[in-house]
Scaffold this motif. Sequence first.
Motif, short mmCIF file in Angstrom:
data_model
loop_
_atom_site.label_atom_id
_atom_site.label_comp_id
_atom_site.label_asym_id
_atom_site.label_seq_id
_atom_site.Cartn_x
_atom_site.Cartn_y
_atom_site.Cartn_z
N VAL A 1 7.51 -14.72 1.84
CA VAL A 1 7.56 -13.79 3.10
C VAL A 1 6.55 -13.03 2.93
N LEU A 2 6.23 -12.49 1.88
CA LEU A 2 5.11 -11.61 1.56
C LEU A 2 3.70 -12.25 2.00
N THR A 3 3.44 -13.74 1.69
CA THR A 3 2.39 -14.43 1.91
C THR A 3 2.21 -14.51 3.57
N ALA A 4 3.44 -14.99 4.18
CA ALA A 4 3.42 -15.04 5.38
C ALA A 4 3.10 -13.56 6.51
N THR A 5 3.38 -12.45 5.74
CA THR A 5 3.34 -11.22 6.32
C THR A 5 1.63 -10.96 6.07
N LEU A 6 1.07 -11.27 4.99
CA LEU A 6 -0.36 -11.12 4.95
C LEU A 6 -1.00 -12.08 5.70
N GLU A 7 -0.63 -13.05 6.02
CA GLU A 7 -1.38 -13.95 6.96
C GLU A 7 -1.38 -13.45 8.46
N GLU A 8 -0.17 -12.80 8.74
CA GLU A 8 -0.51 -12.32 9.98
C GLU A 8 -1.23 -10.92 10.08
N LEU A 9 -1.26 -10.44 8.96
CA LEU A 9 -2.06 -9.05 8.63
C LEU A 9 -3.63 -9.46 8.86
N ARG A 10 -3.88 -10.54 8.21
CA ARG A 10 -5.19 -11.14 8.19
C ARG A 10 -5.83 -11.30 9.64
N ASP A 11 -4.98 -11.53 10.51
CA ASP A 11 -5.32 -11.73 11.93
C ASP A 11 -5.44 -10.57 12.84
N GLN A 12 -4.97 -9.27 12.18
CA GLN A 12 -5.23 -7.87 12.74
C GLN A 12 -6.03 -7.06 12.19
N TYR A 13 -6.19 -7.34 10.97
CA TYR A 13 -7.14 -6.43 10.12
C TYR A 13 -8.45 -7.11 9.73
N ASP A 14 -9.47 -6.85 9.81
CA ASP A 14 -10.70 -7.65 9.14
C ASP A 14 -11.56 -6.94 8.03
N GLU A 15 -11.07 -5.66 7.91
CA GLU A 15 -11.65 -4.94 6.73
C GLU A 15 -10.68 -4.67 5.45
N LEU A 16 -11.52 -5.19 4.48
CA LEU A 16 -10.70 -5.27 3.07
C LEU A 16 -9.91 -4.02 2.88
N GLN A 17 -10.37 -2.94 3.08
CA GLN A 17 -9.68 -1.67 2.80
C GLN A 17 -8.30 -1.56 3.36
N LYS A 18 -8.37 -2.01 4.64
CA LYS A 18 -6.97 -2.17 5.36
C LYS A 18 -5.96 -3.21 4.87
N LYS A 19 -6.59 -4.24 4.29
CA LYS A 19 -5.62 -5.30 3.64
C LYS A 19 -4.96 -4.81 2.40
N GLU A 20 -6.02 -4.24 1.65
CA GLU A 20 -5.46 -3.44 0.23
C GLU A 20 -4.34 -2.67 0.58
N MET A 21 -4.70 -1.77 1.44
CA MET A 21 -3.62 -0.87 1.69
C MET A 21 -2.21 -1.46 2.24
N ILE A 22 -2.32 -2.32 3.09
CA ILE A 22 -1.12 -3.04 3.35
C ILE A 22 -0.20 -3.40 2.33
N ALA A 23 -1.22 -4.19 1.38
CA ALA A 23 -0.63 -4.78 0.28
C ALA A 23 -0.12 -3.87 -0.66
N ARG A 24 -0.56 -2.75 -0.76
CA ARG A 24 0.16 -1.82 -1.80
C ARG A 24 1.41 -1.19 -1.15
N GLN A 25 1.24 -1.00 0.02
CA GLN A 25 2.58 -0.72 0.96
C GLN A 25 3.85 -1.62 0.57
N HIS A 26 3.33 -2.96 0.61
CA HIS A 26 4.68 -3.87 0.45
C HIS A 26 4.87 -3.98 -1.08
#
Length: 347
Positions: free
Chosen positions: A193-218
Motif C-alpha cells: 500500500v505504501l509503495t503504491a502511495t509513493l508511486e502516486e506521489l512521485r507523479d505529483q512531486y518532483d522535489e526530493l524534499q516533498k517526497k521525504e516529507m510525505i514518507a515521514r508522514q506515512h
Amino acid sequence: MRYHFAELVDIEKIQKMMDLLYDATNVLTAVLDLKGNILTSSGWRSICIDFHRKNHSTQKRCGISDCRINERLKDGEKYVIYYCENGLIDAATRIFVHGEHVANVYTGQFLLEEPDMMFFRQQAKLHGFDEEQYVEALGNVPIYSEEKVKRIMEYLCSQAEMLGEMGYQEMETRRAAAELRDTCEELENTKEVLTATLEELRDQYDELQKKEMIARQHEELWEHAIEGTGLIIYDWNLRNNQLYFTRTFKSLLGFEATEFIGDREKYLRRIHPDDQQKVKEKTEEVLTGKTELYNNEYRIKNKEEKYMWVQVKGKIVERNQNNQPLRLVGTLMDITHYKKKEGFGGV
C-alpha cells in the motif's frame, strides 16, 4: 488437537533416548499413540516378539491388554500396572500435551515373582509353541520387586511429562510461526500500500524534499497505528548494518529510539551473556536461509541495568539479485510478565 503426537516430536531422537535407557538399565519401553500405533520400542523380550506377538490367539490377548491399560489410564491414575493374559506384567503412564492425553509410555514383560512353570508349559502346548524354546525365553524375563517397579514408573512418569513438554513447545512454535506469517503478510500488504502511495506521489512531486516529507508522514501514521499493540517494529539494514526502532522502543527499555540507530553492536552488547550465542545462531539460520522466520526469546538489559525478557520475530523482506538478504524487518515485544509466570526471572 490439530496435530498427532508423532507430528510434534522427533520420533527418531526419542527412539535413541529409549534405546540408551534400555542399554543402561535393561528396562524396556514403548511409546504408543491412542490408536495403538507403536511409535518407539526398545528392548522387547523374545517371549513376546518370537511367541506372543506371532501367534494369532496370544497376539489377540496382547491387544486386549493394551486396550484395558488404556481404559484404566483414562480413569485418572498416574500409572497402571496390569497383569497380561499371557502371564506377564505390563505398566504404562500417559503423555499429555497442553492438558490433552495424546499417547502412552509403556514398560513391561516382567514378573513380580517366580513364574508358574505349569501355566507357561500348558500355554506353550495350547498355542503350539516349542515348549523348551518358550521356557528358555521365559527364563530371560526379569523378576522385579514392587519397589523397583515403583521407581521405574516414577522415572517414566517424569519422562512422559518431558515428552509432553516437547510436544507442547513444538505446538507453540508452530502457533507462533503462524502468527508471524500473518504478521509478515500484514506487513507486506502495508508495504504494498505504501509503495503504491509513493508511486502516486512521485507523479505529483518532483522535489526530493516533498517526497521525504510525505514518507515521514506515512511513517508516523504507521507508528501511531502500532503503538497500541505493545509491539516495537525494527528494521535492520544489512547493507550498512544500521538498526532502526520505532519510537515505542523507549517505553520498553527506557531508551530513545534514536540511541541505537546505526549501532547494532551496542544493542547486542545489552543482551544477556547466556543468550547471546543463541541470538547469533538463530540470526545466522535466517540469514543463510536455513529457516525462513526468525523467532527467539531472550533477555536484554534496560536503561536501569535490569534484565527483561523480550520475544523477537522477523523475516527477510528484501534481497539482491544474488538472493543475498538486504533487510530484515520484524517485531519486538516485552514478555517478562509471562516468563515470570513460567518461573523465569528477569536475569
